[in-house]
Design a protein around this motif. Structure first.
Motif, mmCIF file in Angstrom:
data_model
loop_
_atom_site.group_PDB
_atom_site.id
_atom_site.type_symbol
_atom_site.label_atom_id
_atom_site.label_comp_id
_atom_site.label_asym_id
_atom_site.label_seq_id
_atom_site.Cartn_x
_atom_site.Cartn_y
_atom_site.Cartn_z
ATOM 1 N N PRO A 73 0.822 -1.216 0.000
ATOM 2 C CA PRO A 73 0.000 0.000 0.000
ATOM 3 C C PRO A 73 0.852 1.259 0.000
ATOM 4 O O PRO A 73 1.987 1.252 0.475
ATOM 5 N N SER A 112 3.726 8.296 -4.168
ATOM 6 C CA SER A 112 3.601 7.089 -3.365
ATOM 7 C C SER A 112 4.638 6.089 -3.867
ATOM 8 O O SER A 112 5.173 6.218 -4.977
ATOM 9 N N ASN A 114 4.609 3.231 -5.063
ATOM 10 C CA ASN A 114 4.245 2.180 -6.024
ATOM 11 C C ASN A 114 4.375 2.646 -7.471
ATOM 12 O O ASN A 114 3.794 2.059 -8.368
ATOM 13 N N THR A 154 -4.834 13.569 0.491
ATOM 14 C CA THR A 154 -4.546 12.441 -0.399
ATOM 15 C C THR A 154 -3.193 11.826 -0.090
ATOM 16 O O THR A 154 -2.991 10.614 -0.215
ATOM 17 N N PRO A 158 -3.224 8.127 2.660
ATOM 18 C CA PRO A 158 -3.275 7.533 1.317
ATOM 19 C C PRO A 158 -4.207 6.323 1.228
ATOM 20 O O PRO A 158 -4.109 5.390 2.020
ATOM 21 N N LYS A 159 -5.093 6.394 0.260
ATOM 22 C CA LYS A 159 -5.960 5.256 -0.041
ATOM 23 C C LYS A 159 -5.708 4.757 -1.458
ATOM 24 O O LYS A 159 -6.234 3.721 -1.857
ATOM 25 N N GLU A 160 -4.930 5.522 -2.214
ATOM 26 C CA GLU A 160 -4.654 5.188 -3.607
ATOM 27 C C GLU A 160 -3.315 5.821 -3.985
ATOM 28 O O GLU A 160 -2.755 6.613 -3.217
ATOM 29 N N SER A 161 -2.804 5.466 -5.157
ATOM 30 C CA SER A 161 -1.525 6.022 -5.597
ATOM 31 C C SER A 161 -1.677 7.503 -5.947
ATOM 32 O O SER A 161 -2.753 7.961 -6.324
ATOM 33 N N PHE A 162 -0.580 8.246 -5.797
ATOM 34 C CA PHE A 162 -0.604 9.666 -6.124
ATOM 35 C C PHE A 162 0.740 10.071 -6.705
ATOM 36 O O PHE A 162 1.776 9.444 -6.464
ATOM 37 N N SER A 217 -8.038 12.622 -8.462
ATOM 38 C CA SER A 217 -8.354 11.349 -9.116
ATOM 39 C C SER A 217 -7.138 10.444 -9.017
ATOM 40 O O SER A 217 -5.995 10.937 -9.070
ATOM 41 N N PRO A 218 -7.331 9.147 -8.862
ATOM 42 C CA PRO A 218 -6.188 8.236 -8.821
ATOM 43 C C PRO A 218 -5.351 8.356 -10.094
ATOM 44 O O PRO A 218 -5.890 8.527 -11.183
ATOM 45 N N ASN A 220 -2.599 6.274 -12.209
ATOM 46 C CA ASN A 220 -1.887 5.011 -12.340
ATOM 47 C C ASN A 220 -0.665 5.183 -13.234
ATOM 48 O O ASN A 220 -0.411 6.267 -13.775
#
Length: 327
Positions: A73, A112, A114, A154, A158-162, A217-218, A220
Protein backbone atom coordinates in the motif's frame (compact mmCIF):
# COMPACT_ATOMS: atom_id res chain seq x y z
CA UNK A 1 26.05 2.11 -14.87
CA UNK A 2 22.59 0.85 -13.88
CA UNK A 3 21.33 0.62 -10.28
CA UNK A 4 17.97 -1.12 -9.91
CA UNK A 5 15.94 -1.13 -6.72
CA UNK A 6 12.45 -1.73 -5.33
CA UNK A 7 10.93 1.02 -3.19
CA UNK A 8 10.22 -1.04 -0.08
CA UNK A 9 10.17 1.08 3.11
CA UNK A 10 13.16 -0.78 4.59
CA UNK A 11 15.25 -0.92 1.40
CA UNK A 12 18.76 0.45 1.91
CA UNK A 13 19.81 2.15 -1.32
CA UNK A 14 23.21 3.05 0.11
CA UNK A 15 24.13 -0.61 0.61
CA UNK A 16 22.96 -1.54 -2.89
CA UNK A 17 24.91 1.35 -4.42
CA UNK A 18 28.03 0.41 -2.46
CA UNK A 19 27.80 -3.20 -3.67
CA UNK A 20 27.46 -2.01 -7.28
CA UNK A 21 30.53 0.24 -6.93
CA UNK A 22 32.42 -2.33 -4.82
CA UNK A 23 33.20 0.22 -2.11
CA UNK A 24 32.61 0.14 1.66
CA UNK A 25 30.01 2.10 3.59
CA UNK A 26 31.55 3.93 6.54
CA UNK A 27 29.28 5.74 9.01
CA UNK A 28 26.36 5.61 6.56
CA UNK A 29 28.41 7.19 3.77
CA UNK A 30 30.21 5.90 0.72
CA UNK A 31 32.89 7.77 -1.17
CA UNK A 32 32.92 7.54 -4.95
CA UNK A 33 36.18 5.85 -5.99
CA UNK A 34 38.51 8.07 -8.07
CA UNK A 35 38.32 5.59 -10.94
CA UNK A 36 34.61 6.45 -11.30
CA UNK A 37 34.60 10.11 -10.31
CA UNK A 38 34.37 12.04 -7.04
CA UNK A 39 31.85 12.79 -4.32
CA UNK A 40 29.68 10.79 -1.95
CA UNK A 41 26.28 9.31 -1.15
CA UNK A 42 25.13 9.71 2.45
CA UNK A 43 22.18 8.21 4.31
CA UNK A 44 20.80 9.99 7.36
CA UNK A 45 18.28 8.19 9.58
CA UNK A 46 16.24 10.84 11.39
CA UNK A 47 13.79 8.20 12.72
CA UNK A 48 13.00 4.64 11.82
CA UNK A 49 10.42 5.96 9.30
CA UNK A 50 12.06 9.25 8.31
CA UNK A 51 15.34 9.43 6.41
CA UNK A 52 17.45 11.38 3.97
CA UNK A 53 19.56 10.13 1.11
CA UNK A 54 21.99 12.74 -0.18
CA UNK A 55 23.77 12.28 -3.51
CA UNK A 56 26.59 14.72 -4.22
CA UNK A 57 29.01 13.67 -6.95
CA UNK A 58 30.44 14.00 -10.42
CA UNK A 59 30.82 10.72 -12.30
CA UNK A 60 32.94 9.79 -15.29
CA UNK A 61 30.13 7.70 -16.76
CA UNK A 62 26.36 7.95 -17.01
CA UNK A 63 24.37 6.70 -14.02
CA UNK A 64 20.86 5.26 -14.40
CA UNK A 65 18.65 4.68 -11.37
CA UNK A 66 15.80 2.28 -12.07
CA UNK A 67 13.16 2.46 -9.36
CA UNK A 68 10.57 -0.33 -9.32
CA UNK A 69 7.42 0.51 -7.44
CA UNK A 70 6.42 -1.51 -4.41
CA UNK A 71 3.32 -3.68 -4.44
CA UNK A 72 2.60 -2.65 -0.86
CA UNK A 73 0.00 0.00 0.00
CA UNK A 74 1.04 3.58 -0.70
CA UNK A 75 1.86 4.35 2.94
CA UNK A 76 5.50 5.36 2.41
CA UNK A 77 6.20 8.61 0.60
CA UNK A 78 9.19 9.69 -1.46
CA UNK A 79 9.92 13.37 -2.01
CA UNK A 80 12.65 13.52 -4.63
CA UNK A 81 14.64 16.68 -5.38
CA UNK A 82 16.52 16.82 -8.67
CA UNK A 83 18.89 19.76 -8.27
CA UNK A 84 21.63 19.55 -10.88
CA UNK A 85 23.66 22.20 -12.59
CA UNK A 86 22.68 20.60 -15.87
CA UNK A 87 19.29 18.99 -16.58
CA UNK A 88 18.82 15.31 -15.88
CA UNK A 89 16.67 13.10 -18.04
CA UNK A 90 13.75 10.77 -17.58
CA UNK A 91 13.58 7.56 -19.58
CA UNK A 92 10.23 5.88 -20.04
CA UNK A 93 9.65 2.17 -20.42
CA UNK A 94 10.23 2.42 -24.17
CA UNK A 95 13.78 3.63 -23.36
CA UNK A 96 13.10 7.00 -24.97
CA UNK A 97 14.96 9.79 -23.21
CA UNK A 98 12.96 12.80 -22.01
CA UNK A 99 15.08 15.78 -21.01
CA UNK A 100 13.96 18.24 -18.40
CA UNK A 101 13.43 21.67 -19.87
CA UNK A 102 15.08 24.72 -18.36
CA UNK A 103 11.65 25.29 -16.89
CA UNK A 104 12.41 22.57 -14.36
CA UNK A 105 8.88 22.08 -13.13
CA UNK A 106 9.62 18.41 -12.54
CA UNK A 107 12.49 19.23 -10.20
CA UNK A 108 10.49 17.95 -7.21
CA UNK A 109 8.50 14.74 -7.35
CA UNK A 110 6.07 13.73 -4.60
CA UNK A 111 4.93 10.16 -5.09
CA UNK A 112 3.60 7.09 -3.36
CA UNK A 113 6.06 4.21 -3.36
CA UNK A 114 4.24 2.18 -6.02
CA UNK A 115 5.42 4.16 -9.08
CA UNK A 116 8.19 3.08 -11.43
CA UNK A 117 10.74 5.51 -12.78
CA UNK A 118 13.98 5.43 -14.70
CA UNK A 119 16.27 8.41 -14.22
CA UNK A 120 19.61 9.02 -15.86
CA UNK A 121 22.32 11.38 -14.66
CA UNK A 122 24.79 12.41 -17.35
CA UNK A 123 28.52 11.94 -16.95
CA UNK A 124 30.79 14.87 -16.02
CA UNK A 125 27.93 16.75 -14.34
CA UNK A 126 27.58 18.03 -10.79
CA UNK A 127 24.77 16.03 -9.20
CA UNK A 128 22.78 17.29 -6.21
CA UNK A 129 20.09 14.66 -5.82
CA UNK A 130 18.25 14.27 -2.54
CA UNK A 131 15.47 11.94 -1.44
CA UNK A 132 13.36 12.34 1.67
CA UNK A 133 11.59 9.12 2.53
CA UNK A 134 9.02 9.03 5.30
CA UNK A 135 5.83 7.31 6.34
CA UNK A 136 2.47 8.96 5.83
CA UNK A 137 2.01 8.88 9.61
CA UNK A 138 5.28 10.71 10.21
CA UNK A 139 4.45 13.33 7.57
CA UNK A 140 1.02 13.90 9.03
CA UNK A 141 2.58 14.52 12.44
CA UNK A 142 5.10 16.99 10.98
CA UNK A 143 2.49 18.99 9.11
CA UNK A 144 0.19 19.20 12.15
CA UNK A 145 -2.86 19.97 10.05
CA UNK A 146 -6.17 19.51 11.86
CA UNK A 147 -8.09 19.77 8.61
CA UNK A 148 -5.74 19.21 5.64
CA UNK A 149 -7.00 20.33 2.24
CA UNK A 150 -8.04 17.62 -0.20
CA UNK A 151 -4.70 17.39 -2.01
CA UNK A 152 -2.59 17.07 1.13
CA UNK A 153 -5.13 14.67 2.65
CA UNK A 154 -4.55 12.44 -0.40
CA UNK A 155 -0.88 12.20 0.62
CA UNK A 156 -1.08 11.94 4.42
CA UNK A 157 -4.07 9.58 4.42
CA UNK A 158 -3.27 7.53 1.32
CA UNK A 159 -5.96 5.26 -0.04
CA UNK A 160 -4.65 5.19 -3.61
CA UNK A 161 -1.52 6.02 -5.60
CA UNK A 162 -0.60 9.67 -6.12
CA UNK A 163 1.92 11.66 -8.14
CA UNK A 164 2.66 15.39 -8.08
CA UNK A 165 5.42 17.56 -9.50
CA UNK A 166 6.52 20.96 -8.26
CA UNK A 167 9.03 23.54 -9.39
CA UNK A 168 12.10 24.30 -7.33
CA UNK A 169 12.67 27.79 -5.98
CA UNK A 170 15.96 29.40 -5.05
CA UNK A 171 15.48 28.79 -1.31
CA UNK A 172 15.02 25.05 -1.87
CA UNK A 173 18.07 24.89 -4.14
CA UNK A 174 20.18 26.61 -1.46
CA UNK A 175 18.92 24.24 1.25
CA UNK A 176 19.82 21.22 -0.87
CA UNK A 177 23.36 22.46 -1.38
CA UNK A 178 23.69 23.20 2.35
CA UNK A 179 22.66 19.61 3.10
CA UNK A 180 25.58 18.27 1.11
CA UNK A 181 28.15 20.65 2.59
CA UNK A 182 27.98 19.86 6.32
CA UNK A 183 30.46 17.13 7.37
CA UNK A 184 28.74 13.98 8.60
CA UNK A 185 31.13 13.92 11.59
CA UNK A 186 29.80 17.22 12.91
CA UNK A 187 28.43 16.60 16.41
CA UNK A 188 25.21 18.48 15.62
CA UNK A 189 24.85 17.03 12.12
CA UNK A 190 21.62 15.12 12.73
CA UNK A 191 19.97 18.15 14.31
CA UNK A 192 21.04 20.19 11.28
CA UNK A 193 19.77 17.55 8.85
CA UNK A 194 16.41 17.41 10.59
CA UNK A 195 15.99 21.18 10.38
CA UNK A 196 16.89 21.23 6.69
CA UNK A 197 14.68 18.23 5.87
CA UNK A 198 11.73 19.86 7.58
CA UNK A 199 12.47 23.13 5.74
CA UNK A 200 12.39 21.27 2.42
CA UNK A 201 9.13 19.57 3.33
CA UNK A 202 7.61 22.88 4.42
CA UNK A 203 8.51 24.49 1.08
CA UNK A 204 7.08 21.62 -0.93
CA UNK A 205 3.84 21.32 1.00
CA UNK A 206 3.36 25.06 1.08
CA UNK A 207 3.47 24.99 -2.73
CA UNK A 208 1.04 22.07 -2.85
CA UNK A 209 -1.28 23.80 -0.37
CA UNK A 210 -1.32 26.92 -2.53
CA UNK A 211 -2.66 24.95 -5.48
CA UNK A 212 -6.10 25.08 -3.81
CA UNK A 213 -7.04 21.75 -5.35
CA UNK A 214 -10.72 20.84 -5.28
CA UNK A 215 -10.38 17.12 -5.86
CA UNK A 216 -8.10 14.24 -6.68
CA UNK A 217 -8.35 11.35 -9.12
CA UNK A 218 -6.19 8.24 -8.82
CA UNK A 219 -3.12 8.35 -11.08
CA UNK A 220 -1.89 5.01 -12.34
CA UNK A 221 1.33 4.18 -14.15
CA UNK A 222 -0.31 4.39 -17.59
CA UNK A 223 -1.70 7.87 -16.82
CA UNK A 224 1.71 9.04 -15.62
CA UNK A 225 3.34 7.88 -18.86
CA UNK A 226 0.66 9.60 -20.96
CA UNK A 227 1.16 12.84 -19.05
CA UNK A 228 4.92 12.61 -19.66
CA UNK A 229 4.25 12.32 -23.41
CA UNK A 230 1.86 15.29 -23.32
CA UNK A 231 4.29 17.40 -21.32
CA UNK A 232 7.11 16.61 -23.73
CA UNK A 233 4.95 17.70 -26.67
CA UNK A 234 4.05 20.99 -24.96
CA UNK A 235 7.70 21.82 -24.38
CA UNK A 236 9.00 20.57 -27.73
CA UNK A 237 8.15 23.84 -29.54
CA UNK A 238 7.59 26.86 -27.33
CA UNK A 239 6.93 29.08 -30.36
CA UNK A 240 3.55 27.41 -30.91
CA UNK A 241 0.65 27.33 -28.43
CA UNK A 242 -0.40 23.77 -27.61
CA UNK A 243 -3.42 22.32 -29.39
CA UNK A 244 -5.63 20.56 -26.83
CA UNK A 245 -7.24 18.18 -29.37
CA UNK A 246 -3.83 17.19 -30.73
CA UNK A 247 -2.38 16.67 -27.25
CA UNK A 248 -5.37 14.57 -26.16
CA UNK A 249 -5.05 12.40 -29.26
CA UNK A 250 -1.30 12.02 -28.72
CA UNK A 251 -1.79 10.93 -25.13
CA UNK A 252 -4.81 8.74 -25.78
CA UNK A 253 -6.99 10.65 -23.33
CA UNK A 254 -10.20 12.62 -23.61
CA UNK A 255 -9.65 16.39 -23.47
CA UNK A 256 -11.50 16.63 -20.18
CA UNK A 257 -9.51 13.89 -18.47
CA UNK A 258 -6.25 15.25 -19.89
CA UNK A 259 -6.90 18.78 -18.60
CA UNK A 260 -8.01 17.57 -15.18
CA UNK A 261 -5.10 15.16 -14.69
CA UNK A 262 -2.56 17.64 -15.99
CA UNK A 263 -3.71 20.34 -13.59
CA UNK A 264 -3.77 17.82 -10.74
CA UNK A 265 -0.25 16.51 -11.31
CA UNK A 266 1.50 19.73 -12.42
CA UNK A 267 -0.60 22.28 -10.57
CA UNK A 268 -1.61 24.48 -13.52
CA UNK A 269 -3.59 24.52 -16.74
CA UNK A 270 -1.86 23.37 -19.91
CA UNK A 271 -1.84 26.87 -21.41
CA UNK A 272 -0.49 28.58 -18.26
CA UNK A 273 2.12 25.86 -17.96
CA UNK A 274 3.18 26.50 -21.56
CA UNK A 275 3.41 30.25 -20.98
CA UNK A 276 5.50 29.82 -17.84
CA UNK A 277 7.89 27.49 -19.66
CA UNK A 278 8.05 30.01 -22.50
CA UNK A 279 9.03 32.82 -20.14
CA UNK A 280 11.64 30.67 -18.38
CA UNK A 281 13.16 29.83 -21.75
CA UNK A 282 13.16 33.52 -22.63
CA UNK A 283 14.98 34.33 -19.39
CA UNK A 284 17.59 31.67 -20.11
CA UNK A 285 18.24 32.88 -23.65
CA UNK A 286 18.56 36.49 -22.55
CA UNK A 287 20.91 35.96 -19.64
CA UNK A 288 22.92 32.91 -20.64
CA UNK A 289 22.90 32.82 -24.44
CA UNK A 290 23.22 36.59 -25.01
CA UNK A 291 20.25 36.78 -27.36
CA UNK A 292 18.76 40.20 -27.98
CA UNK A 293 15.20 40.93 -26.83
CA UNK A 294 13.93 40.85 -30.42
CA UNK A 295 15.75 37.58 -31.18
CA UNK A 296 14.20 35.90 -28.13
CA UNK A 297 10.73 37.26 -28.87
CA UNK A 298 10.73 36.09 -32.47
CA UNK A 299 12.27 32.70 -31.60
CA UNK A 300 9.46 32.09 -29.11
CA UNK A 301 6.74 32.99 -31.59
CA UNK A 302 5.94 36.60 -30.67
CA UNK A 303 5.16 38.81 -33.65
CA UNK A 304 4.46 41.72 -31.30
CA UNK A 305 7.50 42.54 -29.13
CA UNK A 306 5.45 44.82 -26.89
CA UNK A 307 3.29 41.84 -26.00
CA UNK A 308 6.40 39.78 -25.28
CA UNK A 309 7.80 42.54 -23.03
CA UNK A 310 4.56 42.82 -21.04
CA UNK A 311 4.31 39.05 -20.57
CA UNK A 312 7.97 38.75 -19.58
CA UNK A 313 7.63 41.56 -17.03
CA UNK A 314 4.54 39.91 -15.55
CA UNK A 315 6.50 36.68 -14.97
CA UNK A 316 9.89 38.10 -13.92
CA UNK A 317 9.00 41.54 -12.49
CA UNK A 318 11.52 43.12 -14.86
CA UNK A 319 11.54 44.19 -18.48
CA UNK A 320 13.56 41.76 -20.62
CA UNK A 321 16.30 44.24 -21.47
CA UNK A 322 16.97 45.01 -17.81
CA UNK A 323 16.82 41.30 -16.92
CA UNK A 324 19.38 40.49 -19.62
CA UNK A 325 21.82 43.02 -18.16
CA UNK A 326 21.47 41.45 -14.69
CA UNK A 327 19.85 44.58 -13.32
Amino acid sequence: MLIEFVTQPQFNFLTAFAEALKVPVVNNELQIPSSLGEGFVRRVDLNDDFRLLIHRYRLKQELILKRIGSTEPASFISVIFYNNEEPVSLITDDQERHHFSRYNDMAIQIASNNFDSLITFPAHTEIYYTVIGLSATRLKGLLELNRPDHLIDTIVNPKESFLFYESMGTETQMTLKQLSEIPSANGLANFYYRLKAETLLYNVFNQLHNRQSTGHSPVNKADAEKLAIIRKAILSDLSQPPSLPDLAKLGGLSETKMKDLFRQVFGDSIYNYYQTARMEEAAYLLRHENYSVSEVGYQLGFSNLSHFTRLFERHHQQKPKKYASGG
